[in-house]
Scaffold this active site. Sequence first.
Site, mmCIF file in Angstrom:
data_model
loop_
_atom_site.group_PDB
_atom_site.id
_atom_site.type_symbol
_atom_site.label_atom_id
_atom_site.label_comp_id
_atom_site.label_asym_id
_atom_site.label_seq_id
_atom_site.Cartn_x
_atom_site.Cartn_y
_atom_site.Cartn_z
ATOM 1 N N ASP A 66 51.979 40.082 49.907
ATOM 2 C CA ASP A 66 50.875 39.431 50.622
ATOM 3 C C ASP A 66 51.412 39.065 52.005
ATOM 4 O OD1 ASP A 66 48.818 37.977 51.675
ATOM 5 O OD2 ASP A 66 48.734 36.474 50.078
ATOM 6 N N LYS A 98 38.269 34.964 45.306
ATOM 7 C CA LYS A 98 38.579 33.538 45.182
ATOM 8 C C LYS A 98 37.278 32.751 45.134
ATOM 9 C CE LYS A 98 42.953 33.773 47.782
ATOM 10 N NZ LYS A 98 43.599 33.473 49.084
ATOM 11 N N GLU A 143 53.385 27.942 45.317
ATOM 12 C CA GLU A 143 52.845 28.633 44.151
ATOM 13 C C GLU A 143 53.892 28.866 43.072
ATOM 14 O OE1 GLU A 143 50.666 32.068 45.389
ATOM 15 O OE2 GLU A 143 49.065 30.855 46.248
#
Length: 428
Positions: free
Chosen positions: A241, A336, A204
């Site tokens: 996370d 999402k 990411e």
Amino acid sequence: MNIKKIDAFQIYDSRGFPTVEVEVTLDNGVTGYGLVPSGASTGQFEALELRDGDKNRFRGKSVFKAIDNIRKEIAPSLIGFPVTDMKSIDMKLIELDGTNNKSRLGANATLGVSMACARAAANFRGVSLFEYLGKGQGHLLPLNEIQILGGGAHANWAIDIQDFLIIAVGAKSYQETLEMTFNIYHAAGEIMRSRGKSVGLADEGGWWPDFSSNEEPFEVLLEAIRMAGYEAGKDIAISLDIAASDLFDGRVYHLKKDGVSYTPKEFCELMISWCNKYPIISIEDPFADTDYESWRAFTEQVGGRVQVIGDDLFTTNIDRIKNGIENRLANAVLIKLNQIGTVSETISAIEMTQSAGWLPVVSARSGETEDAFIAHLAVATNAGQLKVGSFSRSERMVKWNEVLRIERILGNRANFIGGELYRRILTD
């Protein structure tokens, strides 16, 4: 205006893996497209991403079956549908699939069509996508949650914790969140290089670390915040996370980097100790998606001062979110699109989250595309938060940049409340 044609193609995401692009054409020639993202650390309750499994083609990752399902089954069923009737289109997709997890047609097939129809409808009406999705009511610019250090499945398990992120809670504008992030991201890179701790970029876009423990990243993050001229806890807060479903074997949690295993109770105590020790304002998936007792205990302990986000726990599924609300398992939901498979269901999940007084966090996936759909979704629904990944790589930056464009379109209608957002749920 009705749908005239639907076609689909195999393209490639930010990891170079095949994914689905859908193009919808209307009777008047107006078009719309949808590019489908893909996750690496996926929850067991997510809608199914259909891949071919043929090891002789793209190592089993091709999506030609999903494309065939769009061309041969979905397209004939939607030709002639009014494109602006989004709920009817999505209900038809759900009906055609006929399963509870989109496993027959594939969530990558249904989502691509749903996104493309929504964008075609916005183009037909001559409005921006966020204005169409939000029926003109979206005006809240999101507070960004941006990865600085990547780990877990996104960095080949360099560390066990998946994301170390920052949130610019002290920012007075959306643009300031980006400037503050820029300064900290590059400060962290300098620190990593000077210590010989960086081996590249994670999936990411965050720095790929070479740390000796799972707590070492906190030291680098706090030093980067100081180096950039900010105060941790006041200007910048930390977000994690954990992606704990990947760490749980059904009995204990394993932090292999530390060489330690924890019972659920011990792991809960560890998470609480981190929240006490560091300026953490948000923590995602601190426990496995089946470890309800730990979720409940943790939220009861820290939910008044920390945003507790369920991702694998909820998978953007209304029934799972409802269960979480009733049992007070968290106080926020990661959103999402491809976890549920249609735009309408995604918006319904956001609305249910908000109606409970919880906070939604609109999120990208680790395998992303150049589609900025989620930037529009975040503003359209007044979600207030956007999690895209890091501050590098074009598939990430295109989302941050799109919010800047949306801000210009909104003009004096744009609203940004920054860290005040958390007052809606955090009481300590």
